[in-house]
Enzyme design. Structure first.
Site, PDB file in Angstrom:
ATOM      1  N   SER A  41     -10.462   0.182   3.041  1.00 19.92           N
ATOM      2  CA  SER A  41      -9.766  -0.050   4.315  1.00 19.92           C
ATOM      3  C   SER A  41      -9.308   1.297   4.859  1.00 19.92           C
ATOM      4  O   SER A  41      -8.566   2.007   4.187  1.00 19.92           O
ATOM      5  CB  SER A  41      -8.538  -0.930   4.112  1.00 19.92           C
ATOM      6  OG  SER A  41      -8.929  -2.218   3.733  1.00 19.92           O
TER       7      SER A  41
ATOM      8  N   GLU B  56      -4.916   4.516   6.103  1.00 16.21           N
ATOM      9  CA  GLU B  56      -4.589   4.134   4.728  1.00 16.21           C
ATOM     10  C   GLU B  56      -4.930   5.237   3.710  1.00 16.21           C
ATOM     11  O   GLU B  56      -4.082   5.598   2.900  1.00 16.21           O
ATOM     12  CB  GLU B  56      -5.295   2.811   4.403  1.00 16.21           C
ATOM     13  CG  GLU B  56      -4.598   1.986   3.346  1.00 16.21           C
ATOM     14  CD  GLU B  56      -5.117   2.296   1.970  1.00 16.21           C
ATOM     15  OE1 GLU B  56      -4.349   2.263   1.019  1.00 16.21           O
ATOM     16  OE2 GLU B  56      -6.311   2.606   1.861  1.00 16.21           O
TER      17      GLU B  56
ATOM     18  N   ARG C 169       0.824  -1.223   0.000  1.00 18.49           N
ATOM     19  CA  ARG C 169       0.000   0.000   0.000  1.00 18.49           C
ATOM     20  C   ARG C 169       0.854   1.267   0.000  1.00 18.49           C
ATOM     21  O   ARG C 169       0.508   2.277   0.614  1.00 18.49           O
ATOM     22  CB  ARG C 169      -0.947   0.038   1.204  1.00 18.49           C
ATOM     23  CG  ARG C 169      -2.015  -1.021   1.221  1.00 18.49           C
ATOM     24  CD  ARG C 169      -2.985  -0.876   0.049  1.00 18.49           C
ATOM     25  NE  ARG C 169      -4.147  -1.726   0.217  1.00 18.49           N
ATOM     26  CZ  ARG C 169      -4.197  -3.008  -0.132  1.00 18.49           C
ATOM     27  NH1 ARG C 169      -3.152  -3.590  -0.691  1.00 18.49           N
ATOM     28  NH2 ARG C 169      -5.296  -3.709   0.067  1.00 18.49           N
TER      29      ARG C 169
END
Ligand code: EPU
Length: 342
Positions: free
Chosen positions: A241, A337, A165
């Site tokens: 998320s 995130e 990520r």
């Protein structure tokens, strides 16, 4: 070029929060992009590039500058042989529309990333991933406008610094490049088992022989699994998320596992493991809870849904309570995130 003024950021982001942006300008070509960026810079205003707004949190005070809405489109096959096809795709294309088209052509490598909201241009920024695939696996290069040198550049995979990520575009080079096109090489071989756990289980439940699985079957399975776990941002405002799955020292993972034997861990390398943030949050009894108008999603506690937040500050309060609860119980600091528009 489409110029709009005073646009609420809540209409441009799937979390549906945030005040207004002074200008929102849609660009459909490299030339327009460069022109808009330079004009905005000359006027001394901040500039921000937005795609689908599905991984972006806006603030209540809005954005006193220009939001460039990247709508550079097009899907072009740039190389094709017996094993693989290389495709170059415009940053403004909707990621899932692109996946759907590639799956229809029986090309493999991104089918497990079906249903991820957002645009193609946003995909490299956070190195999107799901169900055993991540963008970096098929990524060849990307084209971008380098705002520092006022030039168009090509960056190959190693230049992008992909990690879980993460990439240079949200790290050390944040704000420098505006991604215009992404090039991927997709395979022609049918998908090979064993698949990601959730997919394997799905096929076994349906008594499907995993040696005969096609990319279309993977796409269908992923869309089904996602619909049970992840809320559709059009119905329930969310940013996917909300936390990264923390990567911790294997030693800490082992210690925690001794007291929480049901805790899932995934190996990252020899000395680190990844723990699902959703599991950690759920273990703090927060799943389904509504904190300051923000609901911890029932399907997966890593997703926060904006149910009735009055503004960004409500999200900040909810986030703090969740981070504190997880830290208190596990001594693990959760990291957000989605990016923040500031
Ligand atoms: N789990 C729980 N409770 C929860 C959530 C998860 O116990 O509330 C457990 C599950 O039972 C499972 C494990 O944690 O054993 C992993 O859960 P899941 O497969 O649902 O995936 P995840 O780790 O929560 C990650 C990605 C998702 C991606 C899925 C599938 C991150 C931060 N999230 O979620 O990506 O779709 O894997 O590959 O890495 C996103 O980035 O926005 C996103 C949705």
């Amino acid at each position: 070029m489409n110029v709009k003024t005073n646009i609420p950021l809540s209409t441009l982001t799937t979390m549906r929060l945030g005040g207004s942006a002074n200008y929102v300008i849609e660009v459909t070509s490299d030339k327009d992009l460069r022109e808009v960026y330079k004009k905005s810079k000359q006027s001394g205003q901040p500039t921000y590039i937005i795609g689908g707004g599905s991984n972006l949190i806006a603030h209540d005070e809005g954005f006193s500058g220009t939001i460039i809405h990247n709508k550079i489109m097009g899907i072009e096959v740039t190389n094709d042989n017996a094993q693989a096809t290389t495709v170059t795709v415009g940053a403004g294309e909707i990621w899932d529309d692109f996946v759907k088209q590639m799956v229809e052509r029986n090309l493999s490598g991104i089918e497990a990333m079906s249903g991820i909201p957002g645009t193609v241009g946003a995909a490299p920024v956070q190195n999107i991933g799901a169900y055993g695939q991540e963008l970096a696996d098929t990524f060849v290069s990307l084209a971008a406008y380098d705002t520092q040198n006022d030039s168009f550049v090509t960056l190959d995979k190693s230049a992008c610094g992909f990690a879980y990520r993460h990439s240079i575009f949200r790290g050390e080079q944040m704000g420098r490049y505006i991604i215009t096109r992404v090039t991927l090489t997709l395979g022609k071989k049918p998908p090979q088992p064993p698949f990601y756990d959730a997919l394997q289980k799905y096929f076994e439940q349906d008594q499907i022989n995993t040696t005969t699985v096609t990319v279309q079957m993977i796409r269908d399975a992923v869309l089904k699994i996602r619909s049970n776990k992840l809320p559709n941002p059009l119905q329930l405002p969310n940013a996917g998320s909300f936390f990264k799955n923390p990567i911790v020292e294997k030693q800490l993972g082992d210690t925690l596992k001794a007291t929480h034997p049901d805790m899932p861990t995934y190996p990252v390398d020899e000395t680190h493991v990844k723990i699902p943030a959703g599991w950690l949050i759920q273990s703090c009894m927060l799943k389904g809870k509504i904190l300051h108008g923000i609901k911890v999603h029932d399907g997966n506690a890593v997703v926060l849904v904006n149910q009735s937040a009055k503004g960004y500050s409500d999200l900040v309060s909810a986030r703090q309570e969740i981070v504190d609860a997880v830290y208190q119980k596990f001594h693990i600091s959760l990291e957000q995130e989605p990016l923040e528009l500031q």
